[in-house]
Design a protein around this motif. Structure first.
Motif, PDB file in Angstrom:
ATOM      1  N   PHE A  92       0.816  -1.252  -0.049  1.00  0.00           N
ATOM      2  CA  PHE A  92      -0.037   0.048   0.024  1.00  0.00           C
ATOM      3  C   PHE A  92       0.767   1.176  -0.015  1.00  0.00           C
ATOM      4  CE2 PHE A  92      -3.117  -2.957   1.097  1.00  0.00           C
ATOM      5  CZ  PHE A  92      -4.413  -2.292   0.666  1.00  0.00           C
ATOM      6  N   ASN A  93       0.486   2.109  -0.825  1.00  0.00           N
ATOM      7  CA  ASN A  93       0.989   3.540  -1.013  1.00  0.00           C
ATOM      8  C   ASN A  93       0.024   4.606  -0.487  1.00  0.00           C
ATOM      9  OD1 ASN A  93       2.581   5.480  -1.298  1.00  0.00           O
ATOM     10  ND2 ASN A  93       2.399   5.656  -3.611  1.00  0.00           N
ATOM     11  N   ASN A 148     -13.333   5.107   9.376  1.00  0.00           N
ATOM     12  CA  ASN A 148     -12.480   3.865   8.837  1.00  0.00           C
ATOM     13  C   ASN A 148     -13.086   3.230   7.837  1.00  0.00           C
ATOM     14  OD1 ASN A 148      -9.814   3.852  10.395  1.00  0.00           O
ATOM     15  ND2 ASN A 148     -11.339   3.972  12.030  1.00  0.00           N
ATOM     16  N   THR A 149     -12.665   3.392   6.573  1.00  0.00           N
ATOM     17  CA  THR A 149     -13.665   2.845   5.509  1.00  0.00           C
ATOM     18  C   THR A 149     -12.527   2.254   4.680  1.00  0.00           C
ATOM     19  OG1 THR A 149     -15.048   4.509   5.734  1.00  0.00           O
ATOM     20  CG2 THR A 149     -15.146   3.271   3.606  1.00  0.00           C
ATOM     21  N   MET A 150     -12.834   1.136   4.069  1.00  0.00           N
ATOM     22  CA  MET A 150     -12.058   0.356   2.812  1.00  0.00           C
ATOM     23  C   MET A 150     -12.940   0.356   1.646  1.00  0.00           C
ATOM     24  SD  MET A 150     -10.022  -3.143   3.058  1.00  0.00           S
ATOM     25  CE  MET A 150      -8.579  -2.751   4.069  1.00  0.00           C
ATOM     26  N   ILE A 199      -8.414  -0.350  12.540  1.00  0.00           N
ATOM     27  CA  ILE A 199      -7.906  -1.726  12.227  1.00  0.00           C
ATOM     28  C   ILE A 199      -6.630  -1.623  11.549  1.00  0.00           C
ATOM     29  CG2 ILE A 199     -10.280  -2.577  12.062  1.00  0.00           C
ATOM     30  CD1 ILE A 199      -9.737  -2.575   8.822  1.00  0.00           C
ATOM     31  N   ALA A 200      -5.910  -2.760  11.707  1.00  0.00           N
ATOM     32  CA  ALA A 200      -4.603  -3.148  10.751  1.00  0.00           C
ATOM     33  C   ALA A 200      -5.345  -4.229   9.623  1.00  0.00           C
ATOM     34  CB  ALA A 200      -3.658  -3.764  11.772  1.00  0.00           C
ATOM     35  N   TYR A 201      -4.639  -3.879   8.424  1.00  0.00           N
ATOM     36  CA  TYR A 201      -4.903  -4.711   7.284  1.00  0.00           C
ATOM     37  C   TYR A 201      -3.913  -5.255   6.413  1.00  0.00           C
ATOM     38  CZ  TYR A 201      -4.633  -0.170   5.147  1.00  0.00           C
ATOM     39  OH  TYR A 201      -4.021   1.005   4.623  1.00  0.00           O
ATOM     40  N   GLU A 202      -4.295  -6.441   5.893  1.00  0.00           N
ATOM     41  CA  GLU A 202      -3.295  -6.818   4.779  1.00  0.00           C
ATOM     42  C   GLU A 202      -4.413  -7.405   3.714  1.00  0.00           C
ATOM     43  OE1 GLU A 202       0.654  -9.062   5.209  1.00  0.00           O
ATOM     44  OE2 GLU A 202      -1.144 -10.332   5.565  1.00  0.00           O
ATOM     45  N   VAL A 203      -3.729  -7.061   2.256  1.00  0.00           N
ATOM     46  CA  VAL A 203      -4.634  -7.712   1.336  1.00  0.00           C
ATOM     47  C   VAL A 203      -3.709  -8.735   0.314  1.00  0.00           C
ATOM     48  CG1 VAL A 203      -5.737  -7.089  -0.407  1.00  0.00           C
ATOM     49  CG2 VAL A 203      -5.989  -5.718   1.347  1.00  0.00           C
ATOM     50  N   LYS A 204      -4.190  -9.729   0.116  1.00  0.00           N
ATOM     51  CA  LYS A 204      -3.423 -11.053  -0.845  1.00  0.00           C
ATOM     52  C   LYS A 204      -4.106 -11.492  -1.951  1.00  0.00           C
ATOM     53  CE  LYS A 204      -1.376 -13.113   3.332  1.00  0.00           C
ATOM     54  NZ  LYS A 204      -2.320 -12.897   4.382  1.00  0.00           N
ATOM     55  N   GLU A 205      -3.633 -11.397  -2.911  1.00  0.00           N
ATOM     56  CA  GLU A 205      -4.265 -11.690  -4.303  1.00  0.00           C
ATOM     57  C   GLU A 205      -3.825 -13.248  -4.586  1.00  0.00           C
ATOM     58  OE1 GLU A 205      -3.088  -9.431  -7.750  1.00  0.00           O
ATOM     59  OE2 GLU A 205      -3.739 -10.999  -9.188  1.00  0.00           O
ATOM     60  N   VAL A 213      -7.994 -11.738  -0.658  1.00  0.00           N
ATOM     61  CA  VAL A 213      -8.293 -11.905   0.966  1.00  0.00           C
ATOM     62  C   VAL A 213      -7.801 -10.685   1.623  1.00  0.00           C
ATOM     63  CG1 VAL A 213      -7.673 -13.633   2.707  1.00  0.00           C
ATOM     64  CG2 VAL A 213      -7.729 -14.565   0.366  1.00  0.00           C
ATOM     65  N   ILE A 214      -8.732 -10.171   2.322  1.00  0.00           N
ATOM     66  CA  ILE A 214      -8.351  -8.950   3.137  1.00  0.00           C
ATOM     67  C   ILE A 214      -8.483  -9.360   4.738  1.00  0.00           C
ATOM     68  CG2 ILE A 214      -8.959  -6.552   4.029  1.00  0.00           C
ATOM     69  CD1 ILE A 214     -10.558  -8.122   0.770  1.00  0.00           C
ATOM     70  N   THR A 215      -7.278  -9.281   5.131  1.00  0.00           N
ATOM     71  CA  THR A 215      -7.149  -9.815   6.604  1.00  0.00           C
ATOM     72  C   THR A 215      -7.191  -8.488   7.508  1.00  0.00           C
ATOM     73  OG1 THR A 215      -5.748 -11.610   6.057  1.00  0.00           O
ATOM     74  CG2 THR A 215      -5.516 -11.038   8.534  1.00  0.00           C
ATOM     75  N   ILE A 216      -8.147  -8.589   8.416  1.00  0.00           N
ATOM     76  CA  ILE A 216      -8.275  -7.341   9.278  1.00  0.00           C
ATOM     77  C   ILE A 216      -8.046  -7.701  10.872  1.00  0.00           C
ATOM     78  CG2 ILE A 216      -9.533  -6.180   7.663  1.00  0.00           C
ATOM     79  CD1 ILE A 216     -11.856  -6.844   9.309  1.00  0.00           C
ATOM     80  N   SER A 217      -7.732  -6.773  11.637  1.00  0.00           N
ATOM     81  CA  SER A 217      -7.265  -7.061  13.094  1.00  0.00           C
ATOM     82  C   SER A 217      -7.552  -5.744  13.717  1.00  0.00           C
ATOM     83  CB  SER A 217      -6.116  -8.095  13.455  1.00  0.00           C
ATOM     84  OG  SER A 217      -5.216  -7.187  12.962  1.00  0.00           O
TER      85      SER A 217
END
Length: 313
Positions: A92-93, A148-150, A199-205, A213-217
């Motif tokens: 992410f940038n 907080n919005t994705m 939230i913290a987030y990570e996105v994988k393709e 897949v979006i991982t949130i915590s």
């Protein structure tokens, strides 16, 4: 229920039956840290070698560690069609990232949610010509605050069957709301997910099959970083083409986004600012320099607050 529906139901059930090892999250974090260390060492090399090396190493380390040290996870990968090959972890940038490849006639067919300890995985699934899609279409993900919005945008998408799964998303303890955003482009699907907390987030393709897949915590944010802001926005309108026209008129804004208010209306936000004076100045610039004729308003908003409705007079 047709054959495709049966396939999708089987596909969903396979997901829910997966047992994800508890230690997977810890191993993933270790792999990411090793990737960061590799990145520091690569700074001595040329710039392009640095980026290529880091990305490849990070993906390789993550995949290798997961499969080689987690037999149960490897078995799940082999036996369950819902988990494919990791293509990349998005970088992410300034809160934005993208992936996938250009395609057409895609259906964002369903969304599932997996709980993994304190984390949750939001999984987007795709079909094309009534078959499970092997590669993800071009997509873009952005994360913004207040609230907080994705925001997700999927190109080449002609159908959005996953709208029906928004109610499942809203059962998550992290998620306040999920809603579609109108697009005047008939090959673009967009939607927002609003979170109740930071939230913290990570996105994988993934590919074969295509998945995002979006991982949130949960994430701690200090009170100093939760000061109110001043939003420059339009009035609220019902979902429809009027909203699309509003968005087009504000394309000149640097941080434009479409949001849903507390009352169920929709509006376009040109951006938000630390002081009311900055917001007023931006509103004046949009009208005087860019010729925006849409009535604009300044709204004060707290960090987690869902925007209120504003009626144009």
């Amino acid at each position: 229920m047709n054959l495709l529906d049966n396939k999708l139901d089987d596909y969903k059930q396979a997901y829910h039956d997966i047992e994800i090892p508890e230690e997977l999250a810890a191993v993933t974090e270790q792999a990411i840290e090793r990737g960061k260390l590799h990145r520091k060492r690569a700074k001595a090399r040329t710039r392009w070698m640095k980026h290529a090396g880091v990305s490849a190493a990070a993906v390789f380390v993550l995949f290798t560690v997961s499969v080689n040290t987690m037999p149960a996870f490897a078995s799940a990968l082999e036996n369950v069609p819902g988990l494919g090959q990791l293509v990349k972890i998005l970088q992410f940038n300034k809160g934005s990232a993208g992936g996938g490849t250009p395609q057409d006639a895609v259906d964002v067919s369903f969304i599932t949610v997996q709980k993994q300890g304190d984390q949750e995985n939001i999984i987007l699934n795709f079909t094309q010509d009534n078959e499970v899609q092997q590669n993800a279409s071009s997509f873009h993900v952005s994360f913004t605050e207040y609230p907080n919005t994705m925001t997700f945008a999927v190109g080449g998408a002609r159908r959005f069957s996953a709208v029906k799964d928004f109610e499942i998303l809203k059962q998550s303890p992290y998620i306040e709301d999920a809603y579609e955003i109108i697009s005047l482009d008939d090959s673009l699907v967009r939607f927002n997910v609003t979170f109740k907390e930071a939230i913290a987030y990570e996105v994988k393709e993934y590919k074969e099959p295509a998945q995002v897949v979006i991982t949130i915590s949960r994430k701690e944010v200090s009170p100093e970083k939760q000061q109110p802001v001043y939003s420059v926005r339009t009035a609220s309108v019902p979902y429809g083409e009027t909203l699309g026209a509003m968005e087009e008129s504000l394309l000149v804004a640097d941080s434009m986004r479409v949001l849903k208010d507390k009352q169920g209306g929709y509006f376009v936000e040109a951006g938000y600012y630390q002081t009311e004076a900055e917001a007023q100045e931006k509103m004046k610039q949009l009208k005087d320099e860019f010729g925006v004729v849409e009535p604009l308003f300044v709204e004060k908003r707290e960090y987690f607050e869902v925007p209120g409705g504003i009626v144009a007079r």
